[in-house]
Enzyme design. Structure first.
Site, PDB file in Angstrom:
ATOM      1  N   ASP A   3       0.824  -1.212   0.000  1.00  0.00           N
ATOM      2  CA  ASP A   3       0.000   0.000   0.000  1.00  0.00           C
ATOM      3  C   ASP A   3       0.862   1.268   0.000  1.00  0.00           C
ATOM      4  O   ASP A   3       1.807   1.387   0.779  1.00  0.00           O
ATOM      5  CB  ASP A   3      -0.904  -0.017   1.234  1.00  0.00           C
ATOM      6  CG  ASP A   3      -2.000   1.025   1.162  1.00  0.00           C
ATOM      7  OD1 ASP A   3      -2.359   1.434   0.037  1.00  0.00           O
ATOM      8  OD2 ASP A   3      -2.503   1.424   2.222  1.00  0.00           O
ATOM      9  N   HIS A   4       0.525   2.210  -0.874  1.00  0.00           N
ATOM     10  CA  HIS A   4       1.199   3.508  -0.955  1.00  0.00           C
ATOM     11  C   HIS A   4       2.713   3.368  -1.063  1.00  0.00           C
ATOM     12  O   HIS A   4       3.473   3.856  -0.220  1.00  0.00           O
ATOM     13  CB  HIS A   4       0.815   4.390   0.237  1.00  0.00           C
ATOM     14  CG  HIS A   4      -0.621   4.780   0.235  1.00  0.00           C
ATOM     15  ND1 HIS A   4      -1.172   5.603  -0.725  1.00  0.00           N
ATOM     16  CD2 HIS A   4      -1.644   4.431   1.058  1.00  0.00           C
ATOM     17  CE1 HIS A   4      -2.462   5.754  -0.490  1.00  0.00           C
ATOM     18  NE2 HIS A   4      -2.767   5.048   0.582  1.00  0.00           N
ATOM     19  N   HIS A  24      -7.605  10.603   3.882  1.00  0.00           N
ATOM     20  CA  HIS A  24      -6.832   9.751   4.782  1.00  0.00           C
ATOM     21  C   HIS A  24      -7.042  10.195   6.225  1.00  0.00           C
ATOM     22  O   HIS A  24      -7.149  11.389   6.520  1.00  0.00           O
ATOM     23  CB  HIS A  24      -5.339   9.829   4.456  1.00  0.00           C
ATOM     24  CG  HIS A  24      -4.923   8.930   3.335  1.00  0.00           C
ATOM     25  ND1 HIS A  24      -5.139   7.568   3.349  1.00  0.00           N
ATOM     26  CD2 HIS A  24      -4.313   9.195   2.158  1.00  0.00           C
ATOM     27  CE1 HIS A  24      -4.661   7.037   2.243  1.00  0.00           C
ATOM     28  NE2 HIS A  24      -4.162   7.995   1.497  1.00  0.00           N
ATOM     29  N   GLY A  25      -7.093   9.202   7.125  1.00  0.00           N
ATOM     30  CA  GLY A  25      -7.277   9.511   8.529  1.00  0.00           C
ATOM     31  C   GLY A  25      -8.727   9.824   8.859  1.00  0.00           C
ATOM     32  O   GLY A  25      -9.631   9.662   8.034  1.00  0.00           O
ATOM     33  N   HIS A  47      -9.479   4.964  -1.068  1.00  0.00           N
ATOM     34  CA  HIS A  47      -8.575   5.142   0.063  1.00  0.00           C
ATOM     35  C   HIS A  47      -9.241   6.110   1.040  1.00  0.00           C
ATOM     36  O   HIS A  47     -10.088   6.910   0.664  1.00  0.00           O
ATOM     37  CB  HIS A  47      -7.239   5.721  -0.410  1.00  0.00           C
ATOM     38  CG  HIS A  47      -6.383   4.739  -1.129  1.00  0.00           C
ATOM     39  ND1 HIS A  47      -5.531   3.886  -0.473  1.00  0.00           N
ATOM     40  CD2 HIS A  47      -6.249   4.467  -2.451  1.00  0.00           C
ATOM     41  CE1 HIS A  47      -4.895   3.128  -1.359  1.00  0.00           C
ATOM     42  NE2 HIS A  47      -5.321   3.456  -2.569  1.00  0.00           N
ATOM     43  N   GLY A  48      -8.817   6.039   2.296  1.00  0.00           N
ATOM     44  CA  GLY A  48      -9.379   6.973   3.279  1.00  0.00           C
ATOM     45  C   GLY A  48     -10.858   6.770   3.502  1.00  0.00           C
ATOM     46  O   GLY A  48     -11.624   7.720   3.632  1.00  0.00           O
ATOM     47  N   SER A  52     -12.248   5.346   6.123  1.00  0.00           N
ATOM     48  CA  SER A  52     -12.626   5.360   7.539  1.00  0.00           C
ATOM     49  C   SER A  52     -13.500   6.560   7.871  1.00  0.00           C
ATOM     50  O   SER A  52     -13.235   7.678   7.422  1.00  0.00           O
ATOM     51  CB  SER A  52     -11.365   5.403   8.413  1.00  0.00           C
ATOM     52  OG  SER A  52     -10.608   4.231   8.280  1.00  0.00           O
ATOM     53  N   THR A  68      -7.620   3.474   9.338  1.00  0.00           N
ATOM     54  CA  THR A  68      -7.706   4.251  10.576  1.00  0.00           C
ATOM     55  C   THR A  68      -8.772   3.685  11.507  1.00  0.00           C
ATOM     56  O   THR A  68      -8.582   3.652  12.731  1.00  0.00           O
ATOM     57  CB  THR A  68      -7.991   5.728  10.271  1.00  0.00           C
ATOM     58  OG1 THR A  68      -7.032   6.204   9.308  1.00  0.00           O
ATOM     59  CG2 THR A  68      -7.874   6.579  11.528  1.00  0.00           C
TER      60      THR A  68
END
Length: 241
Positions: free
Chosen positions: A26-27, A127-128, A161-162, A164, A186
């Site tokens: 990932d990434h 993200h997060g 992605h991201g 959460s 996350t």
């Protein structure tokens, strides 16, 4: 674990139990790291140069696809465009990501120019999580029409992605619009932290890790199970039954 060690571990599980487990790097932000994962036996690689100007992202991603496919032709390579922030952290405030949203036109050009198998666009994801999301006060909202437009334009697998902290109904609609892969790192980390705190509270004098950590593992399992039910539409079926 290192790259080679985790690949060997997963390979042993496949051989012994026939588990359908797949390794994703990932990434990955450099070709050297991508090549390392490919040579170790990873099944897919996220080659993420979304922080670069789109022209440079296209040029280097195309090179990466060619190099990684030369190592393993069946490997899936994912590219990323747009701005969804950085790091699976707990944020106090939300950055303005509106200017970095992906467009169907940009996505089509990127996929056709690079040859990626999977695309990760910016469609309202981040993200997060915000602290208010951890506390259940707010939710991320996705641009469903944008997802559908990007899917029509590219006809490739799409990753969110991201994911959460995203509204459940938005996740259902996003999957219906063409999202194939959802990342909720996350959420799992938050669950692990809460489970660990619970384990320490239950056993304040315990010093043996394997006696404390099961509560953290159980906490993560609960989130994984609930998300798998959501992603597979079981929650909707249960409500309609």
């Amino acid at each position: 674990m290192g790259v080679s060690q985790i690949a060997a571990f997963v390979r042993s599980l496949r051989e012994e139990f026939d588990f359908p487990i797949f390794l994703n790097a990932d990434h990955t932000h450099s070709l050297a790291k991508g090549v390392e994962a490919a040579k170790a036996g990873f099944d897919s690689i996220v080659f993420d140069l979304s922080a670069l100007p789109i022209e440079e992202n296209v040029r280097q991603t195309k090179q990466a696809v060619e190099a990684l496919k030369a190592i393993n032709p069946s490997m899936l390579v994912e590219g990323e465009i747009g701005d969804i922030g950085t790091g699976p952290e707990i944020h106090e405030t939300s950055p303005d990501l509106s200017k970095g949203l992906s467009t169907p036109e940009e996505a089509k050009q990127f996929v056709e120019s690079t040859g990626v198998d999977i695309l990760a666009p910016a469609v309202g994801n981040m993200h997060g999580m915000l602290r208010s999301m951890v506390q259940g006060e707010t939710k991320k909202r996705l641009d469903i029409e944008r997802i559908a437009g990007i899917k029509r334009a590219t006809r490739v697998f799409l990753t969110l992605h991201g994911g959460s902290g995203t509204d459940d109904e938005d996740l259902r609609k996003a999957i219906g619009a063409g999202i194939n892969i959802v990342h909720i790192n996350t959420e799992l980390r938050v669950a692990w932290r809460h489970g660990l705190e619970d384990g320490l509270a239950r056993h304040p004098d315990e010093v043996v890790p394997y006696k404390i950590l099961p509560t953290a593992l159980d906490s993560v399992k609960q989130v994984v199970a609930s998300r798998l039910r959501l992603f597979n539409g079981e929650g909707r079926l249960a409500r309609g039954a």
